[in-house]
Design an enzyme around this catalytic site. Structure first.
Site, PDB file in Angstrom:
ATOM      1  N   ASP A  12       0.864  -1.171   0.000  1.00 38.36           N
ATOM      2  CA  ASP A  12       0.000   0.000   0.000  1.00 38.36           C
ATOM      3  C   ASP A  12       0.909   1.231   0.000  1.00 38.36           C
ATOM      4  O   ASP A  12       2.105   1.137   0.321  1.00 38.36           O
ATOM      5  CB  ASP A  12      -0.897  -0.041   1.239  1.00 38.36           C
ATOM      6  N   ASP A  14      -0.164   5.133   0.907  1.00 35.94           N
ATOM      7  CA  ASP A  14      -0.399   6.088   1.994  1.00 35.94           C
ATOM      8  C   ASP A  14      -0.437   5.378   3.343  1.00 35.94           C
ATOM      9  O   ASP A  14      -1.257   4.478   3.553  1.00 35.94           O
ATOM     10  CB  ASP A  14      -1.734   6.820   1.784  1.00 35.94           C
ATOM     11  N   ASP A 173      -1.733  -1.085   5.993  1.00 30.15           N
ATOM     12  CA  ASP A 173      -1.949  -0.456   7.296  1.00 30.15           C
ATOM     13  C   ASP A 173      -3.410  -0.349   7.704  1.00 30.15           C
ATOM     14  O   ASP A 173      -3.709   0.162   8.785  1.00 30.15           O
ATOM     15  CB  ASP A 173      -1.321   0.947   7.323  1.00 30.15           C
TER      16      ASP A 173
END
Length: 223
Positions: A12, A14, A173
């Site tokens: 991922d 961001d 996250d």
């Protein structure tokens, strides 16, 4: 070094590879100011990030009094304009990120990005940070069309195809990332320093790391 258990590792963007909260937050708050809404401090903005910039804006509008769809699209366009103007002012790799990518490269691992961020912005950010050449492919939330973004598995399945196939793992996250990895049947590592929508131990990842220097040993153990 050929004994590493994964030939592909996807990330991922961001809150996983890069801390982009300040630049996203500045664009978001400029948009909210334009709309006559309250703005939010950075710690609150972090809670809004994870499902793409459109979802970030929806979260902020909902928390600042609600909205209707007629006003959403013009505000989203304005957000995109503001963000594109200042996408990499404060955004940087998290500590240890460059060394971690180097360590994977020495093991012959193909690395990729699969993010719910729009592809054009993911590419612009990685270009401005000088990181794009490191990644075999960059897949955004709009790359495959409606309904294909995380937590659907499509982006991760496409990532594996574009990287030539092989055993893959994913790093993220949020529940969007863990859900997509689970749906695609991939081992998944969560980072404790990202933009979480649940506390890291509750995300359901196979492992949680506190620093990128732990990623290679953690993936080795998972393999």
């Amino acid at each position: 070094m050929t004994d590493f258990p994964f030939s592909i590792v996807g990330f991922d963007l961001d809150g996983t590879l890069c801390d982009t909260a300040a630049d996203l937050g500045n664009a978001l708050n400029r948009t909210l100011e334009y709309a006559g809404r309250q703005t939010f401090p950075l710690d609150v903005v972090r809670r809004f990030i994870g499902g793409g910039s459109g979802q970030m804006l929806r979260n902020a509008l909902a928390e600042s009094g609600g909205y209707d769809e007629a006003e959403f699209k013009p505000l989203q366009d304005r957000l995109f304009t503001y963000y594109g103007e200042a996408i990499a002012v404060h955004s940087r790799l998290y500590p240890g990120g460059a060394e971690m990518l180097d360590a994977l490269a020495t093991r012959g691992v193909t690395v990729a990005v699969a993010t719910n961020k729009r592809e054009e912005f993911a590419r612009q950010l990685l270009d401005e940070l000088g990181l794009s050449p490191r990644f075999a492919t960059i897949i955004g939330g709009d790359t495959l069309g409606p309904g294909k973004a995380k937590p659907a598995p499509d982006m991760l399945e496409e990532m594996i195809t574009r990287c030539g196939g092989g055993r893959a793992a994913f790093v993220g996250d949020t529940t969007f990332d863990i859900g997509a990895a689970r749906a695609a049947g991939l081992p998944v590592v969560a980072v404790s320093f990202g933009f979480h929508d649940l506390p890291p131990p509750l995300l359901g990842a196979d492992a949680v790391i506190d620093h990128f220097d732990a990623l290679v040993p953690t993936l080795t153990a998972l393999g």
